[in-house]
Design a protein around this motif. Structure first.
Motif, mmCIF file in Angstrom:
data_model
loop_
_atom_site.group_PDB
_atom_site.id
_atom_site.type_symbol
_atom_site.label_atom_id
_atom_site.label_comp_id
_atom_site.label_asym_id
_atom_site.label_seq_id
_atom_site.Cartn_x
_atom_site.Cartn_y
_atom_site.Cartn_z
ATOM 1 N N TYR A 183 -3.020 -34.177 -48.137
ATOM 2 C CA TYR A 183 -3.820 -35.253 -48.715
ATOM 3 C C TYR A 183 -3.402 -35.655 -50.127
ATOM 4 N N PHE A 184 -2.656 -34.787 -50.827
ATOM 5 C CA PHE A 184 -2.359 -35.066 -52.233
ATOM 6 C C PHE A 184 -0.875 -34.866 -52.515
ATOM 7 N N ASN A 185 -0.364 -35.666 -53.475
ATOM 8 C CA ASN A 185 1.013 -35.462 -53.891
ATOM 9 C C ASN A 185 1.061 -34.333 -54.922
ATOM 10 N N GLU A 186 2.271 -33.995 -55.373
ATOM 11 C CA GLU A 186 2.432 -32.827 -56.247
ATOM 12 C C GLU A 186 1.690 -32.998 -57.574
ATOM 13 N N ALA A 187 1.757 -34.201 -58.154
ATOM 14 C CA ALA A 187 1.070 -34.429 -59.432
ATOM 15 C C ALA A 187 -0.440 -34.299 -59.261
ATOM 16 N N GLU A 188 -0.947 -34.816 -58.170
ATOM 17 C CA GLU A 188 -2.390 -34.714 -57.911
ATOM 18 C C GLU A 188 -2.813 -33.272 -57.662
ATOM 19 N N LEU A 189 -1.984 -32.532 -56.932
ATOM 20 C CA LEU A 189 -2.286 -31.122 -56.685
ATOM 21 C C LEU A 189 -2.346 -30.339 -57.992
ATOM 22 N N ALA A 190 -1.375 -30.607 -58.862
ATOM 23 C CA ALA A 190 -1.356 -29.898 -60.145
ATOM 24 C C ALA A 190 -2.572 -30.259 -60.986
ATOM 25 N N GLY A 191 -2.943 -31.534 -60.988
ATOM 26 C CA GLY A 191 -4.076 -31.959 -61.801
ATOM 27 C C GLY A 191 -5.408 -31.459 -61.283
ATOM 28 N N LEU A 192 -5.640 -31.584 -59.979
ATOM 29 C CA LEU A 192 -6.933 -31.225 -59.406
ATOM 30 C C LEU A 192 -7.097 -29.721 -59.203
ATOM 31 N N PHE A 193 -6.012 -29.036 -58.836
ATOM 32 C CA PHE A 193 -6.145 -27.652 -58.387
ATOM 33 C C PHE A 193 -5.267 -26.658 -59.139
ATOM 34 N N GLY A 194 -4.480 -27.119 -60.110
ATOM 35 C CA GLY A 194 -3.501 -26.239 -60.745
ATOM 36 C C GLY A 194 -4.106 -24.972 -61.329
ATOM 37 N N ASP A 195 -5.134 -25.123 -62.158
ATOM 38 C CA ASP A 195 -5.750 -23.950 -62.780
ATOM 39 C C ASP A 195 -6.402 -23.047 -61.739
ATOM 40 N N GLU A 196 -7.066 -23.656 -60.766
ATOM 41 C CA GLU A 196 -7.702 -22.863 -59.714
ATOM 42 C C GLU A 196 -6.660 -22.081 -58.923
ATOM 43 N N ASP A 197 -5.549 -22.711 -58.582
ATOM 44 C CA ASP A 197 -4.512 -22.027 -57.815
ATOM 45 C C ASP A 197 -3.945 -20.839 -58.588
ATOM 46 N N ARG A 198 -3.720 -21.054 -59.876
ATOM 47 C CA ARG A 198 -3.180 -19.955 -60.685
ATOM 48 C C ARG A 198 -4.162 -18.785 -60.728
ATOM 49 N N TYR A 199 -5.442 -19.102 -60.876
ATOM 50 C CA TYR A 199 -6.426 -18.023 -60.947
ATOM 51 C C TYR A 199 -6.623 -17.363 -59.582
ATOM 52 N N ASP A 200 -6.608 -18.165 -58.520
ATOM 53 C CA ASP A 200 -6.745 -17.590 -57.183
ATOM 54 C C ASP A 200 -5.566 -16.684 -56.849
ATOM 55 N N ASP A 201 -4.370 -17.091 -57.270
ATOM 56 C CA ASP A 201 -3.196 -16.247 -57.054
ATOM 57 C C ASP A 201 -3.351 -14.931 -57.802
ATOM 58 N N PHE A 202 -3.847 -15.020 -59.037
ATOM 59 C CA PHE A 202 -4.118 -13.803 -59.816
ATOM 60 C C PHE A 202 -5.133 -12.920 -59.097
ATOM 61 N N THR A 203 -6.216 -13.529 -58.569
ATOM 62 C CA THR A 203 -7.269 -12.760 -57.901
ATOM 63 C C THR A 203 -6.729 -12.043 -56.670
ATOM 64 N N ALA A 204 -5.939 -12.762 -55.861
ATOM 65 C CA ALA A 204 -5.388 -12.155 -54.647
ATOM 66 C C ALA A 204 -4.467 -10.984 -54.989
ATOM 67 N N LYS A 205 -3.627 -11.153 -56.001
ATOM 68 C CA LYS A 205 -2.717 -10.076 -56.386
ATOM 69 C C LYS A 205 -3.492 -8.890 -56.965
ATOM 70 N N ARG A 206 -4.538 -9.187 -57.742
ATOM 71 C CA ARG A 206 -5.345 -8.110 -58.325
ATOM 72 C C ARG A 206 -6.024 -7.287 -57.231
ATOM 73 N N LEU A 207 -6.603 -7.969 -56.243
ATOM 74 C CA LEU A 207 -7.260 -7.259 -55.149
ATOM 75 C C LEU A 207 -6.268 -6.416 -54.353
ATOM 76 N N ALA A 208 -5.050 -6.948 -54.178
ATOM 77 C CA ALA A 208 -4.024 -6.192 -53.455
ATOM 78 C C ALA A 208 -3.652 -4.923 -54.208
ATOM 79 N N ILE A 209 -3.555 -5.019 -55.527
ATOM 80 C CA ILE A 209 -3.239 -3.841 -56.339
ATOM 81 C C ILE A 209 -4.353 -2.800 -56.220
ATOM 82 N N LEU A 210 -5.601 -3.235 -56.357
ATOM 83 C CA LEU A 210 -6.733 -2.307 -56.322
ATOM 84 C C LEU A 210 -6.888 -1.644 -54.956
ATOM 85 N N ALA A 211 -6.446 -2.352 -53.905
ATOM 86 C CA ALA A 211 -6.590 -1.804 -52.548
ATOM 87 C C ALA A 211 -5.393 -0.961 -52.120
#
Length: 306
Positions: free
Chosen positions: A146-174
């Motif tokens: 639904y979105f081009n790369e610029a739109e993805l970065a603008g709308l979801f960039g910060d969320e994606d970075r934090y979600d990636d951090f969360t997934a990696k953190r949970l993997a480490i703890l588990a």
């Protein structure tokens, strides 16, 4: 910016658990929504202002960022109280006062695609046992429809970075092969890799606890008042350190007043020349002289015997 990051941190991965709350696809033809009492768009939004912001770049094109997404979500929060067509019409009315025709058209086109994206998520079936990284990957794959790369970065960039951090953190703890110390080290390294704004937003809720632990350690090591102020200023800023110093003075004054009251109350209780009723009356009079009505409500928790 900090508030927007807080919104994304709170709503990123959690939002994936609520896909089914979205209605099936509905036509987005304009219609005029009815206002709630007091001029609010929906009863649940009574007393609020539209969240998020909308703006344009130097070129005149719509600025696509997390603030715009927050604005979309503010209006979409009225689902259940208004239909999607009514929500779209109200958003368009709001944006007409802020954007010129080209940017307005771009905003409404983006809103339509954002709604379609959310509806696509609602139609997805994800097994409960699917791990977070897989669920996030599926959501990101849907976004790219639904979105081009610029739109993805603008709308979801910060969320994606934090979600990636969360997934990696949970993997480490588990990971059972890692010791507690190694888990702590790897999580700390992940923290350091976060962009400064995201790291600050993540740390904000735990600042009071972190500060309290640092203050306790300083006091155990004999730190004086100036050292305490320097510690606070370095961790939460000079203005906050000034406020905390004032609170310390107020607390010290309160504790001294309570100590004086307890001492004088004990003297009354030990006065054998007074009857029990006279002692109660004297204590009540003493309390009324030393504390106002609001302070008297706090007093029992601080002045309990002995």
């Amino acid at each position: 910016m900090r508030r927007a990051l807080g919104f994304l941190l709170a709503g990123g991965a959690v939002a994936l658990s609520a896909w089914w709350l979205w209605p099936a696809a509905a036509p987005l033809a304009p219609s005029m929504p009815a206002k709630a009492a007091g001029g609010a768009f929906a009863p649940s939004q009574q007393g609020t202002q539209p969240d998020g912001q909308v703006g344009v770049a130097a070129s005149g094109a719509l600025r696509v960022d997390a603030e715009l997404r927050r604005l979309f979500d503010y209006y979409l929060a009225a689902l259940g109280e208004h239909s999607l067509p009514a929500i779209r019409a109200e958003l368009q009315r709001y944006l007409q006062g802020k954007l010129k025709a080209a940017a307005l058209s771009q905003a409404m086109n983006l809103f339509d695609r954002y709604v379609a994206y959310r509806q696509s998520l609602a139609g997805m079936t994800v097994a409960a046992q699917t791990d977070l990284a897989q669920r996030l990957g599926r959501a990101q794959a849907v976004r790219r429809q639904y979105f081009n790369e610029a739109e993805l970065a603008g709308l979801f960039g910060d969320e994606d970075r934090y979600d990636d951090f969360t997934a990696k953190r949970l993997a480490i703890l588990a990971n059972p092969s890692l010791s507690a110390a190694e888990k702590q080290r790897q999580v700390a390294e992940l923290e350091r890799q976060l962009p400064p704004a995201l790291r600050a937003a993540r740390e904000e809720p735990i600042k009071p606890l972190t500060l309290a632990q640092a203050e306790s350690a300083l006091q155990k090591n004999g730190g004086d008042e100036q050292a305490l102020y320097s510690l606070r200023a370095g961790m939460v800023g000079q203005a906050a350190a000034d406020r905390l110093s004032e609170l310390d003075k107020e607390q010290a004054s309160w504790q001294a007043r309570v100590a004086d009251f307890k001492r004088d109350r004990a003297a009354i209780a030990s006065n054998s020349q007074l009857t029990a009723q006279q002692q109660q009356q004297a204590v009540a009079q003493l309390q009324a002289q030393r504390f106002n009505a609001q302070e008297a409500l706090r007093l029992p928790a601080f002045a309990a015997s002995p």
